[in-house]
Enzyme design. Structure first.
Site, PDB file in Angstrom:
ATOM      1  N   CYS A   1      45.737 -45.785  27.343  1.00 10.78           N
ATOM      2  CA  CYS A   1      46.351 -45.490  28.643  1.00 10.78           C
ATOM      3  C   CYS A   1      45.624 -46.183  29.786  1.00 10.78           C
ATOM      4  O   CYS A   1      45.471 -47.395  29.775  1.00 10.78           O
ATOM      5  CB  CYS A   1      46.421 -43.971  28.818  1.00 10.78           C
ATOM      6  SG  CYS A   1      47.692 -43.412  29.958  1.00 10.78           S
TER       7      CYS A   1
ATOM      8  N   ARG B   1      58.606 -40.532  34.835  1.00  9.44           N
ATOM      9  CA  ARG B   1      57.478 -40.977  34.040  1.00  9.44           C
ATOM     10  C   ARG B   1      57.963 -41.324  32.631  1.00  9.44           C
ATOM     11  O   ARG B   1      59.011 -40.867  32.190  1.00  9.44           O
ATOM     12  CB  ARG B   1      56.427 -39.866  33.962  1.00  9.44           C
ATOM     13  CG  ARG B   1      55.635 -39.687  35.246  1.00  9.44           C
ATOM     14  CD  ARG B   1      54.685 -38.504  35.131  1.00  9.44           C
ATOM     15  NE  ARG B   1      53.581 -38.755  34.215  1.00  9.44           N
ATOM     16  CZ  ARG B   1      52.451 -39.370  34.563  1.00  9.44           C
ATOM     17  NH1 ARG B   1      52.283 -39.816  35.784  1.00  9.44           N
ATOM     18  NH2 ARG B   1      51.488 -39.539  33.676  1.00  9.44           N
TER      19      ARG B   1
ATOM     20  N   HIS C   1      48.869 -41.292  23.081  1.00  9.15           N
ATOM     21  CA  HIS C   1      47.973 -40.162  22.873  1.00  9.15           C
ATOM     22  C   HIS C   1      48.368 -39.595  21.515  1.00  9.15           C
ATOM     23  O   HIS C   1      49.192 -40.148  20.819  1.00  9.15           O
ATOM     24  CB  HIS C   1      48.157 -39.108  23.972  1.00  9.15           C
ATOM     25  CG  HIS C   1      47.847 -39.632  25.342  1.00  9.15           C
ATOM     26  ND1 HIS C   1      46.579 -40.023  25.715  1.00  9.15           N
ATOM     27  CD2 HIS C   1      48.640 -39.842  26.416  1.00  9.15           C
ATOM     28  CE1 HIS C   1      46.608 -40.433  26.982  1.00  9.15           C
ATOM     29  NE2 HIS C   1      47.846 -40.349  27.429  1.00  9.15           N
TER      30      HIS C   1
END
Lengths: 433, 253
Positions: B97, B134, B202
């Site tokens: 990220c 998002r 993730h």
């Protein structure tokens, strides 16, 4: 309009519950708001009921139940949120459930839980007498985004809420204490009594280590749990606010997190009743844990203790409770990833599963994402562990545990939210397998 | 001969959203289970060049914006220079990220500020603002890494506002099978550059991809000891079950 709408909604609400039409607890509220977007304020404006909002990542249900318990012991008429209903539609559903057929609310107080991402929305429909803010932890990042963003939103909506209310705040949480910093609202703070501090350092599930005022590093002199404790900003000297003196030699609920919950409820109630806290301590002693939050259910002679564990801070506190019990032996970890639980399960890697594994507790893993929890358990020990079991079916899991235990044994269950509901259904429902 | 790996964990207290520390736990266990000694070296702001240079493997997780800003500032100092040098020399590195965003040419923040990156990775990132949707959700990808063994799929969970664009799409770490990836448009996920794997996944990413963990570990061992010793297989049943279940649910295969 209400003359027809409310009886209809009450009937719908009743049918939904009686016929167990899924988790329809907020369906009537949804409908009400569609018909009348100002349903909540219209319903409240016709009554003298004082509104108390309870906000925070963990503890809303326990604190609401505690406040209700204390107020009712002093003969007040109180109702609180329907289980799991903490969005605006949930508030509406709760009102529908508790109002009379003519739409009146014959209650002195309404204690309403509010989901951390919905404070702004709810506040634009109600004028609360009090807002109790418990804590702010990472929870369902996939839904809510980051903790700092939520804290900023809270501060902004409180600032925009012109009508003065009373903020009952946890001074040990730097993000929550910030809500009382330079505000036009009345403020009162609760904290962990100094005698109950045990920890030495911040653990890794901590997410708020920066000063919300200036961004400087917060130095913690003492840590209660997660990012709660005695803090001081190295740059601007921002620190804990002075709190009310609330102390019990022994608290009716176990765990450091519950000391905060009880103190919050005591402070809130004392202000609502206009009575000193000292008069309320004995009222709290008779409190039984709320649904799924330390609740004890006897099933086939075994005592199942359910500790809702849906984010790192809460799960770690549940683990502390389990390991503090020298008789703890069998522990069930149930991980789901449904809508109420959050779709992402990465957070389990911020949980100290190592502490459970270290103590050779007998672990059983279940739930929709049992495999992910199994992986987490595997990696929590370098000496390879073999003492854990994965059982995908909750029913099989529980019947398996019954075979391994005897009457009087205690079994701890650490489930996420939807898993908690399923477990309760098995343990308290009439059917089994 | 007892083998040892020093894992440099960049900014552990700052860059640690949602379980990315799990990748460190996984690296460590998988090495120790094979009798390979591991030292986890936490690289914090102000770390010395020596601390970083002697690392065999580097890792950095993602973080919230405030924490990222602090790290960016520190990376403009000697830590950033050392990091660039090590990456140029081929040190195996896993960046999750935010960890790989600011190693790129630049990124444009949610408020429209254009911030210069370290200029190491051939990519740039833009954030269209706080109101934009998002890129969030479960994601299935197929790595295009050379010699990547085992199952072709990697699964994880992405959650980012930044849209990353690679200068050359063939530099991507993986192709998106289900989900959004770098920017929700070109079906690329992450980047591979020398020994670096950058990704938005993730999960943590290594939890359901033991093959990827071993891939990085082997690269580090080979660089250090010069021999391609095979790693003893481990019991990765749960990882494979978890991955297969997710792939089936999201992709139907």
């Amino acid at each position: 309009m209400s003359r027809v709408l409310i009886p209809f909604l009450k009937l719908a609400s009743f049918l939904v519950q009686t016929l167990r039409l899924g988790s329809g607890s907020t369906w009537p509220g949804h409908l009400a708001l569609k018909v009348d977007p100002k349903f909540v304020e219209h319903t409240i404006s016709h009554s003298k009921t004082q509104i108390v909002l309870v906000v925070g990542t963990n503890g809303k249900t326990t604190v609401s139940a505690l406040i209700q318990h204390i107020l009712e012991s002093k003969a007040r008429r109180v109702f609180r949120s329907v289980e799991g209903a903490n969005l605006l539609s949930g508030v509406a559903s709760t009102l529908i459930k508790n109002c009379t057929v003519t739409g009146s609310l014959p209650y002195d107080f309404a204690i309403l839980e509010v989901d951390e991402n919905n404070l702004s929305r709810v506040l634009s429909h109600v004028n609360p007498t009090q807002i109790v803010v418990l804590n702010l932890f990472r929870d369902q990042l996939d839904r809510y985004g980051e903790v700092n963003t939520i804290a900023t939103k809270w501060r902004e909506c409180l600032s925009a809420h012109k009508k003065k209310t009373t903020l009952v705040l946890n001074t040990d949480d730097p993000l929550v204490r910030y809500l009382g910093y330079k505000t036009h609202h009345y403020t009162s703070y609760f904290a962990l009594p100094s005698q109950y501090y045990e920890k030495a350092a911040l653990s890794h599930d901590v997410d708020s280590i920066f000063c919300p005022v200036c961004g400087g590093a917060l130095i913690f002199k003492e840590v209660a749990y997660s990012h709660l404790g005695q803090y001081l900003c190295s740059k601007c000297k921002y620190t804990n606010a002075k709190h009310e003196n609330i102390f019990m030699k022994s608290y009716p609920l176990k765990g450091v997190y519950n000391i905060y919950n009880v103190n919050a409820a005591l402070l809130s109630s004392s202000m609502l009743l206009d009575l000193p806290v000292s008069e309320l301590y004995e009222k709290v002693l008779s409190f039984e844990p709320a649904f799924g939050r330390g609740e004890s259910i006897t099933f086939e002679g075994r005592e199942f203790v359910i500790l809702l564990s849906k984010n790192p801070a809460g799960f770690n506190q549940s683990i502390e409770r389990v390991i503090a019990d020298s008789k703890a032996d069998y522990v069930m970890l149930v991980l789901n990833d449904r809508v109420p639980d959050g779709l992402d399960v990465s957070w389990i890697w911020d949980v100290n599963i190592e502490e459970l594994v270290k103590r050779n507790l007998k672990l059983t893993v279940s739930g929709d994402r049992a495999d992910d929890m199994a992986i987490r358990v595997q990696y929590s020990s370098i000496p390879v562990i073999t003492s854990f079991v994965v059982e995908y079916s909750l029913n099989e899991c529980i019947s398996g545990l019954l075979k391994k235990t005897k009457t009087g044994d205690v079994i701890y269950i650490l489930p996420t939210y939807s898993a908690m509901l399923e477990v309760r259904k098995i343990l308290t429902g009439s059917k089994f397998i | 001969m007892q083998q040892k790996i020093v894992i440099g964990w960049l900014y552990p207290k700052l860059m640690n959203t949602y379980g990315d520390r799990g990748n460190i736990i996984i690296f460590q266990c998988r090495c120790e289970w094979r009798g390979i000694q591991v030292e986890i070296r936490e690289i914090n702001p102000g770390a010395s060049v020596k601390e970083i240079e002697s690392c065999d493997l580097l890792f950095m997780g993602g973080a919230q914006d405030t924490q990222q800003e602090i790290v960016e500032r520190d990376l403009r100092g000697s830590t950033g220079k050392t990091l660039c040098k090590m990456i140029d020399n081929g040190t195996p590195t896993l960046l999750v990220c935010g960890g790989y965003q600011f190693l790129g040419s630049y990124y444009v923040t949610a408020d429209g500020k254009k911030i210069k990156g370290l200029g190491l990775l051939p990519l740039y990132t833009t954030n269209p603002g706080k109101e934009a949707k998002r890129l969030v959700g479960n994601i299935v990808i197929r790595p295009t890494l050379p010699e990547f063994p085992g199952e072709a799929f990697v699964v994880g969970f992405e959650n980012h506002g930044g849209r990353t664009h690679l200068e050359d799409v063939s530099d991507a770490f993986a192709k998106v099978v289900r989900g959004l990836g770098n920017n929700g448009e070109d079906k690329t996920e992450g980047i591979v550059y020398k020994g670096v794997i950058g990704t938005y996944l993730h999960g943590p990413i290594l939890s359901k991809s033991p093959e990827l963990a071993d891939y990085v570990i082997q690269k580090a061992l080979f660089r250090k000891y010069g021999e391609n010793v095979g790693l003893k297989p481990l019991d990765d049943t749960y990882a494979k079950e978890a991955r297969n279940a997710l792939v089936k649910k999201l992709y139907g295969k």
